[in-house]
Write a protein that holds these residues in place. Structure first.
Motif, PDB file in Angstrom:
ATOM      1  N   CYS A 117      10.884 -15.392  53.610  1.00 48.99           N
ATOM      2  CA  CYS A 117      10.499 -15.949  54.636  1.00 48.99           C
ATOM      3  C   CYS A 117      10.229 -15.808  55.945  1.00 48.99           C
ATOM      4  N   PHE A 118       9.283 -16.283  56.623  1.00 46.31           N
ATOM      5  CA  PHE A 118       9.096 -15.693  58.274  1.00 46.31           C
ATOM      6  C   PHE A 118       8.003 -16.511  58.672  1.00 46.31           C
ATOM      7  N   ARG A 119       8.532 -16.944  59.929  1.00 48.63           N
ATOM      8  CA  ARG A 119       7.536 -17.641  60.783  1.00 48.63           C
ATOM      9  C   ARG A 119       7.373 -17.178  62.340  1.00 48.63           C
ATOM     10  N   PRO A 126       5.241 -21.557  60.135  1.00 47.04           N
ATOM     11  CA  PRO A 126       5.628 -20.731  58.798  1.00 47.04           C
ATOM     12  C   PRO A 126       4.338 -19.811  58.541  1.00 47.04           C
ATOM     13  N   VAL A 127       4.953 -18.454  58.308  1.00 45.30           N
ATOM     14  CA  VAL A 127       3.711 -17.623  57.952  1.00 45.30           C
ATOM     15  C   VAL A 127       4.054 -17.273  56.228  1.00 45.30           C
ATOM     16  N   LEU A 128       5.205 -16.803  55.940  1.00 46.31           N
ATOM     17  CA  LEU A 128       5.598 -16.444  54.682  1.00 46.31           C
ATOM     18  C   LEU A 128       6.611 -17.581  54.064  1.00 46.31           C
ATOM     19  N   ASN A 129       6.007 -17.953  53.076  1.00 45.82           N
ATOM     20  CA  ASN A 129       6.938 -19.043  52.234  1.00 45.82           C
ATOM     21  C   ASN A 129       7.394 -18.417  50.725  1.00 45.82           C
ATOM     22  N   CYS A 189      -3.550 -15.090  55.988  1.00 40.79           N
ATOM     23  CA  CYS A 189      -2.639 -15.529  55.060  1.00 40.79           C
ATOM     24  C   CYS A 189      -1.397 -14.914  55.021  1.00 40.79           C
ATOM     25  N   GLY A 190      -1.353 -13.851  55.884  1.00 39.98           N
ATOM     26  CA  GLY A 190       0.012 -13.251  56.088  1.00 39.98           C
ATOM     27  C   GLY A 190       0.137 -11.800  55.468  1.00 39.98           C
ATOM     28  N   LYS A 191      -0.777 -11.134  55.268  1.00 37.72           N
ATOM     29  CA  LYS A 191      -0.853  -9.860  54.595  1.00 37.72           C
ATOM     30  C   LYS A 191      -0.225  -8.761  55.722  1.00 37.72           C
ATOM     31  N   THR A 192      -0.643  -8.851  56.734  1.00 40.56           N
ATOM     32  CA  THR A 192      -0.245  -7.807  57.968  1.00 40.56           C
ATOM     33  C   THR A 192       1.304  -8.098  58.119  1.00 40.56           C
ATOM     34  N   THR A 193       1.817  -9.534  58.114  1.00 41.93           N
ATOM     35  CA  THR A 193       3.246  -9.712  58.189  1.00 41.93           C
ATOM     36  C   THR A 193       4.012  -9.097  57.283  1.00 41.93           C
ATOM     37  N   VAL A 194       3.567  -9.147  56.085  1.00 43.62           N
ATOM     38  CA  VAL A 194       4.297  -8.426  54.755  1.00 43.62           C
ATOM     39  C   VAL A 194       4.531  -7.073  55.147  1.00 43.62           C
ATOM     40  N   LEU A 195       3.558  -6.512  55.603  1.00 42.66           N
ATOM     41  CA  LEU A 195       3.833  -5.005  55.898  1.00 42.66           C
ATOM     42  C   LEU A 195       4.619  -4.748  57.267  1.00 42.66           C
ATOM     43  N   LEU A 196       4.348  -5.574  58.348  1.00 47.49           N
ATOM     44  CA  LEU A 196       5.466  -5.314  59.492  1.00 47.49           C
ATOM     45  C   LEU A 196       6.743  -5.565  58.983  1.00 47.49           C
ATOM     46  N   LEU A 197       7.169  -6.804  58.165  1.00 48.18           N
ATOM     47  CA  LEU A 197       8.485  -6.841  57.700  1.00 48.18           C
ATOM     48  C   LEU A 197       9.067  -5.538  56.787  1.00 48.18           C
ATOM     49  N   ILE A 198       8.299  -4.982  55.951  1.00 49.22           N
ATOM     50  CA  ILE A 198       8.512  -3.725  55.150  1.00 49.22           C
ATOM     51  C   ILE A 198       8.932  -2.767  56.165  1.00 49.22           C
ATOM     52  N   ALA A 199       8.074  -2.347  57.236  1.00 49.45           N
ATOM     53  CA  ALA A 199       8.035  -1.565  58.053  1.00 49.45           C
ATOM     54  C   ALA A 199       9.266  -1.631  59.037  1.00 49.45           C
ATOM     55  N   LYS A 242      11.431  -9.272  61.990  1.00 49.12           N
ATOM     56  CA  LYS A 242      12.707  -9.430  60.927  1.00 49.12           C
ATOM     57  C   LYS A 242      12.434 -10.713  60.140  1.00 49.12           C
ATOM     58  N   ALA A 243      12.843 -10.593  59.010  1.00 48.59           N
ATOM     59  CA  ALA A 243      12.630 -11.820  58.161  1.00 48.59           C
ATOM     60  C   ALA A 243      13.554 -12.802  58.600  1.00 48.59           C
ATOM     61  N   GLU A 244      13.281 -14.123  58.285  1.00 52.31           N
ATOM     62  CA  GLU A 244      14.062 -15.363  58.576  1.00 52.31           C
ATOM     63  C   GLU A 244      14.896 -15.400  57.352  1.00 52.31           C
ATOM     64  N   ARG A 245      14.779 -15.263  56.171  1.00 52.47           N
ATOM     65  CA  ARG A 245      15.384 -15.328  54.951  1.00 52.47           C
ATOM     66  C   ARG A 245      14.653 -14.389  53.894  1.00 52.47           C
ATOM     67  N   GLY A 246      15.622 -14.140  52.741  1.00 52.73           N
ATOM     68  CA  GLY A 246      14.866 -13.431  51.622  1.00 52.73           C
ATOM     69  C   GLY A 246      15.463 -11.886  51.938  1.00 52.73           C
ATOM     70  N   VAL A 247      15.268 -11.027  50.783  1.00 52.04           N
ATOM     71  CA  VAL A 247      15.584  -9.765  50.750  1.00 52.04           C
ATOM     72  C   VAL A 247      14.506  -8.626  50.620  1.00 52.04           C
ATOM     73  N   ILE A 248      14.502  -7.673  51.232  1.00 53.00           N
ATOM     74  CA  ILE A 248      13.635  -6.472  50.954  1.00 53.00           C
ATOM     75  C   ILE A 248      14.606  -5.223  50.634  1.00 53.00           C
ATOM     76  N   GLU A 249      14.394  -4.776  49.377  1.00 54.80           N
ATOM     77  CA  GLU A 249      15.140  -3.642  48.804  1.00 54.80           C
ATOM     78  C   GLU A 249      14.198  -2.515  48.540  1.00 54.80           C
ATOM     79  N   VAL A 250      14.718  -1.262  48.985  1.00 51.67           N
ATOM     80  CA  VAL A 250      13.834  -0.160  48.462  1.00 51.67           C
ATOM     81  C   VAL A 250      14.871   0.850  47.653  1.00 51.67           C
TER      82      VAL A 250
END
Ligand SMILES: Nc1ncnc2c1ncn2[C@@H]1O[C@H](COP(=O)(O)OP(=O)(O)O)[C@@H](O)[C@H]1O
Ligand SMILES: [Mg+2]
Length: 356
Positions: free
Chosen positions: A10-12, A17-20, A40-50, A54-62
């Motif tokens: 989740c991110f805003r 709200p941008v990612l749900n 729709c939030g595509k770039t935001t997903v990449l920015l969060l992974i890079a 910072k994510a408001e909630r949720g987990v990114i695992e590599v």
């Protein structure tokens, strides 16, 4: 095990709200496209992974490790933006070696690796030029070399080919996929171009308003779209909304909302009384000048668009507009003209039953 695993992200931006609850898995070596309309939030997903936001909630695992709290410079991600962002005053080779020098790799090793990366993107002779002495496509290759030279765990590409003209873009698509396979690098590719996503990817994730609507192999997402949004974002479709009125000899009668009825075959069982949203792709529709079992619906041609390999017809039938496509297998051009009577239909397996 997935190399990249995103759970309930989740991110805003401020209140917006941008990612749900976005979840996504990408396998090692896979090429995945994030496709969706602008905003729709595509770039935001990449920015969060890079790690740039910072994510408001949720987990990114590599590779099984949660990276949410790892700073961007320690994540080892290779990112290429639409406007390549090369250093204009530096030579091509210095641009490519930059990331390695930043990581305190010794000069000889850094330049050796940079030259290898330039070979890979077929810019061998261009090492000493500056970016303004290169074409757009060549600059794009430099940006790609600069991203892969650091051997990132993930390659993140944000609309990287969008600035190129059509012919060059298609050449670069082929090239990109070849390089990606050669290096075996796991890639997340952001695009708003459905054709680009279908041609390039192992899997396509379609985003809508910050959530993934469908995530499948290209042929599956195109041939078995989940709902109206997917069916219309990826290609064209004729939609039929109504109620199953009756069934006879394995064929259904669908009563449209406008009161008109048509015969429909379906390999998915439908029941009498069911309210449903059905669709058929324009290229799956067969047509002829007369009524037959395979072409039971009557219409009139309202538009003929000749497009080289195919001709597209607009047809008015049952008080709605239909799109039908035919392959131009002869040189004589369009088979029907505006106002011609036309009969059409499609095979049961081509009836798409959508979530409504
Ligand atoms: N820095 C920002 N501040 C506020 N809102 C932003 C910012 N960046 C993007 N947005 C908004 O967040 C949403 C998602 O943006 P983005 O991830 O860039 O979409 P996409 O890449 O799919 O076009 C959009 O509505 C956009 O206007
Ligand atoms: Mg974007």
């Amino acid at each position: 095990m997935s190399l990249l695993k995103i759970r309930d992200l989740c991110f805003r931006y401020g209140e917006k709200p941008v990612l749900n609850n976005l979840s996504l898995d990408v396998e090692e070596g896979e090429f995945v496209s994030l496709l969706g309309p602008s905003g729709c939030g595509k770039t935001t997903v990449l920015l969060l992974i890079a790690g740039f936001v910072k994510a408001e909630r949720g987990v990114i695992e590599v590779a099984g490790e949660t990276i949410n709290d790892i700073p961007a410079y320690q994540r080892n991600m290779g990112m290429v933006f639409q406007n390549y962002a090369l250093f204009p005053h530096m030579s091509v080779i210095d641009n490519v070696a930059y990331g390695l020098r930043q990581r305190k790799i010794n000069k000889a090793d850094a330049y050796r690796a940079a030259h290898e990366a330039l070979n890979l993107v077929q810019l061998k002779g261009m090492a000493n030029r500056t970016p303004n002495q290169l074409s757009g496509g060549q600059q794009q290759r430099v940006a790609l070399a600069r991203a892969i030279v650091i051997k990132p765990r993930l390659l993140l590409l944000d609309e990287s080919l969008s600035a190129l003209d059509r012919k060059l873009r298609i050449e670069m698509q082929v090239e990109l996929r070849k390089i990606q396979r050669e290096v075996g690098i796991t890639t997340l590719f952001v695009t708003h171009d459905q054709e680009e996503a279908l041609t390039l990817s192992d899997r396509v994730a379609l985003l809508r308003e910050g959530s993934i609507v469908q995530y499948d192999r290209p042929a599956v997402i195109y041939e078995q779209p989940k709902d109206m949004f997917v069916a219309s974002f990826l290609g064209k479709a004729n939609f039929m909304e109504g109620r199953i009125h009756s069934i006879q000899d394995g064929r259904y009668t669908l009563q449209l909302k406008n009161g008109r009825s048509l015969p429909i075959g379906s390999i998915q069982p439908l029941v009498v009384g069911l309210q449903c949203l059905l669709a058929v792709r324009p290229e799956k529709v067969a047509f002829s000048a007369s009524c037959s079992y395979d072409t039971p619906i009557q219409g009139n041609v309202s538009l003929v668009t000749y497009a080289g390999g195919i001709t597209q017809y607009g047809v008015i039938a049952l008080d709605q507009e239909w799109i039908i496509q035919s392959q131009n297998t002869t040189t004589s051009g369009a088979l029907f003209a505006v106002d011609d009577e036309i009969w059409f239909g499609w095979k049961p397996e081509n009836t798409l039953v959508l979530d409504s």
